[in-house]
Design an enzyme around this catalytic site. Structure first.
Site, PDB file in Angstrom:
ATOM      1  N   VAL A  29      10.310   8.434  -6.791  1.00 47.63           N
ATOM      2  CA  VAL A  29      11.083   7.104  -6.409  1.00 47.63           C
ATOM      3  C   VAL A  29      11.563   6.683  -7.427  1.00 47.63           C
ATOM      4  O   VAL A  29      10.800   5.990  -8.508  1.00 47.63           O
ATOM      5  CB  VAL A  29      10.094   6.409  -5.498  1.00 47.63           C
ATOM      6  CG1 VAL A  29      11.155   5.115  -5.151  1.00 47.63           C
ATOM      7  CG2 VAL A  29       9.908   6.809  -4.382  1.00 47.63           C
TER       8      VAL A  29
ATOM      9  N   ASN B 110       4.678   6.378 -13.537  1.00 50.37           N
ATOM     10  CA  ASN B 110       5.130   7.501 -13.571  1.00 50.37           C
ATOM     11  C   ASN B 110       6.636   7.442 -13.925  1.00 50.37           C
ATOM     12  O   ASN B 110       7.235   6.647 -13.404  1.00 50.37           O
ATOM     13  CB  ASN B 110       5.126   8.402 -12.511  1.00 50.37           C
ATOM     14  CG  ASN B 110       3.554   8.584 -11.930  1.00 50.37           C
ATOM     15  OD1 ASN B 110       2.704   8.673 -12.725  1.00 50.37           O
ATOM     16  ND2 ASN B 110       3.504   8.840 -10.678  1.00 50.37           N
TER      17      ASN B 110
ATOM     18  N   ARG C 179       0.841  -1.244  -0.233  1.00 47.24           N
ATOM     19  CA  ARG C 179       0.036   0.001  -0.259  1.00 47.24           C
ATOM     20  C   ARG C 179       0.850   1.291  -0.051  1.00 47.24           C
ATOM     21  O   ARG C 179       1.863   1.302   0.819  1.00 47.24           O
ATOM     22  CB  ARG C 179      -0.836  -0.003   1.173  1.00 47.24           C
ATOM     23  CG  ARG C 179      -1.893  -1.149   1.121  1.00 47.24           C
ATOM     24  CD  ARG C 179      -3.281  -0.800   1.954  1.00 47.24           C
ATOM     25  NE  ARG C 179      -3.998  -2.461   2.161  1.00 47.24           N
ATOM     26  CZ  ARG C 179      -4.621  -2.737   1.085  1.00 47.24           C
ATOM     27  NH1 ARG C 179      -4.815  -1.888  -0.020  1.00 47.24           N
ATOM     28  NH2 ARG C 179      -5.226  -3.820   1.124  1.00 47.24           N
ATOM     29  N   ASP C 180       0.251   2.114  -1.050  1.00 48.99           N
ATOM     30  CA  ASP C 180       1.068   3.384  -0.888  1.00 48.99           C
ATOM     31  C   ASP C 180       1.120   4.094   0.402  1.00 48.99           C
ATOM     32  O   ASP C 180      -0.200   4.197   1.014  1.00 48.99           O
ATOM     33  CB  ASP C 180       0.605   4.419  -2.001  1.00 48.99           C
ATOM     34  CG  ASP C 180       1.423   5.533  -2.221  1.00 48.99           C
ATOM     35  OD1 ASP C 180       2.067   5.687  -3.491  1.00 48.99           O
ATOM     36  OD2 ASP C 180       1.658   6.409  -1.414  1.00 48.99           O
ATOM     37  N   ILE C 181       2.004   4.772   1.089  1.00 56.70           N
ATOM     38  CA  ILE C 181       2.059   5.313   2.476  1.00 56.70           C
ATOM     39  C   ILE C 181       0.948   6.444   2.448  1.00 56.70           C
ATOM     40  O   ILE C 181       0.715   7.204   3.452  1.00 56.70           O
ATOM     41  CB  ILE C 181       3.484   5.731   2.928  1.00 56.70           C
ATOM     42  CG1 ILE C 181       3.567   5.786   4.453  1.00 56.70           C
ATOM     43  CG2 ILE C 181       4.002   7.070   2.055  1.00 56.70           C
ATOM     44  CD1 ILE C 181       4.911   5.832   4.613  1.00 56.70           C
TER      45      ILE C 181
ATOM     46  N   HIS D 275       1.553   2.304 -10.323  1.00 54.09           N
ATOM     47  CA  HIS D 275       0.451   2.614  -9.062  1.00 54.09           C
ATOM     48  C   HIS D 275      -0.784   1.931  -9.534  1.00 54.09           C
ATOM     49  O   HIS D 275      -1.031   2.030 -10.819  1.00 54.09           O
ATOM     50  CB  HIS D 275       0.168   4.142  -9.201  1.00 54.09           C
ATOM     51  CG  HIS D 275       1.406   4.978  -8.728  1.00 54.09           C
ATOM     52  ND1 HIS D 275       1.378   5.544  -7.337  1.00 54.09           N
ATOM     53  CD2 HIS D 275       2.453   5.502  -9.374  1.00 54.09           C
ATOM     54  CE1 HIS D 275       2.481   6.280  -7.380  1.00 54.09           C
ATOM     55  NE2 HIS D 275       3.047   6.258  -8.610  1.00 54.09           N
TER      56      HIS D 275
ATOM     57  N   HIS E  10       8.044   1.280 -10.616  1.00 58.37           N
ATOM     58  CA  HIS E  10       6.892   0.928  -9.947  1.00 58.37           C
ATOM     59  C   HIS E  10       5.595   1.271 -10.782  1.00 58.37           C
ATOM     60  O   HIS E  10       5.531   2.155 -11.355  1.00 58.37           O
ATOM     61  CB  HIS E  10       6.689   1.493  -8.682  1.00 58.37           C
ATOM     62  CG  HIS E  10       6.701   3.036  -8.480  1.00 58.37           C
ATOM     63  ND1 HIS E  10       8.221   3.599  -8.619  1.00 58.37           N
ATOM     64  CD2 HIS E  10       5.887   4.061  -8.328  1.00 58.37           C
ATOM     65  CE1 HIS E  10       7.740   4.902  -8.652  1.00 58.37           C
ATOM     66  NE2 HIS E  10       6.658   5.143  -8.422  1.00 58.37           N
TER      67      HIS E  10
HETATM   68  P1  AMP Z   1       6.043   8.048  -7.795  1.00 57.78           P
HETATM   69  O1  AMP Z   1       5.986   9.480  -7.252  1.00 57.78           O
HETATM   70  O2  AMP Z   1       5.493   7.826  -8.926  1.00 57.78           O
HETATM   71  O3  AMP Z   1       7.846   7.903  -7.696  1.00 57.78           O
HETATM   72  O4  AMP Z   1       5.574   7.536  -6.528  1.00 57.78           O
HETATM   73  C1  AMP Z   1       6.169   7.256  -5.342  1.00 57.78           C
HETATM   74  C2  AMP Z   1       5.135   6.830  -4.274  1.00 57.78           C
HETATM   75  O5  AMP Z   1       5.780   6.230  -3.305  1.00 57.78           O
HETATM   76  C3  AMP Z   1       4.372   7.988  -3.767  1.00 57.78           C
HETATM   77  O6  AMP Z   1       2.871   7.943  -4.172  1.00 57.78           O
HETATM   78  C4  AMP Z   1       4.522   7.996  -2.288  1.00 57.78           C
HETATM   79  O7  AMP Z   1       3.386   8.330  -1.833  1.00 57.78           O
HETATM   80  C5  AMP Z   1       5.310   6.385  -2.170  1.00 57.78           C
HETATM   81  N1  AMP Z   1       5.920   6.283  -0.864  1.00 57.78           N
HETATM   82  C6  AMP Z   1       6.764   6.813  -0.437  1.00 57.78           C
HETATM   83  N2  AMP Z   1       7.340   6.383   0.543  1.00 57.78           N
HETATM   84  C7  AMP Z   1       6.707   5.207   0.810  1.00 57.78           C
HETATM   85  C8  AMP Z   1       6.927   4.098   1.720  1.00 57.78           C
HETATM   86  N3  AMP Z   1       7.761   4.234   2.736  1.00 57.78           N
HETATM   87  N4  AMP Z   1       5.821   3.315   1.799  1.00 57.78           N
HETATM   88  C9  AMP Z   1       4.886   3.046   0.815  1.00 57.78           C
HETATM   89  N5  AMP Z   1       4.791   3.938  -0.159  1.00 57.78           N
HETATM   90  C10 AMP Z   1       5.774   5.400  -0.212  1.00 57.78           C
END
Ligand code: AMP
Ligand code: ZN
Length: 113
Positions: free
Chosen positions: A95, A86, A30-32, A101, A99
């Protein structure tokens, strides 16, 4: 594997995450900071920076298939969902570990902001 990469650390179990599914080469958690009622990230175990570096199209296919499996498990397959990769700066990638979404659980605006 990349020492300080956030998602590599989640894959290694060094940072906690709510894992919803795993396969031999990917995990889903799950996204944080969820942007929809269902917001799950599907991440290859291998460190790949972005879709630009995803040289194995079958791996990308398996990530999409896992996102679809999670959508079914979460009960949103019929109501609908979005799967988004993304990529780099203009794509909003923050990040730099590949990945997808999975977003669902409400009507999603189009185009995304
Ligand atoms: P992006 O902006 O496409 O690189 O997505 C990165 C996603 O990682 C964002 O939606 C963040 O909310 C999510 N994220 C960042 N840190 C964590 C974490 N520790 N656990 C889960 N999701 C995270
Ligand atoms: Zn990584």
């Amino acid at each position: 594997m990349s020492e300080n990469c956030l998602f590599c650390r989640i894959v290694r179990g060094e940072i906690p995450a709510t894992i919803v599914a795993t396969t031999d080469d990917a995990i889903a958690f799950r996204d944080i900071d969820p942007k929809a009622p269902v917001h799950v990230l599907v991440v290859p175990r291998e460190h790949i920076r972005s879709l630009n570096d995803a040289t194995d199209p079958s791996l990308v296919g398996r990530l999409v298939a896992l996102a679809t499996d999670v959508a079914r498990k979460e009960g949103v397959a019929e109501s609908g969902y979005r799967v988004v990769f993304n990529t780099n700066e203009h794509g909003g990638q923050t990040v730099h570990h590949l990945h997808a979404h999975l977003l669902a659980g409400r009507p999603l605006n189009w185009p995304p902001g």
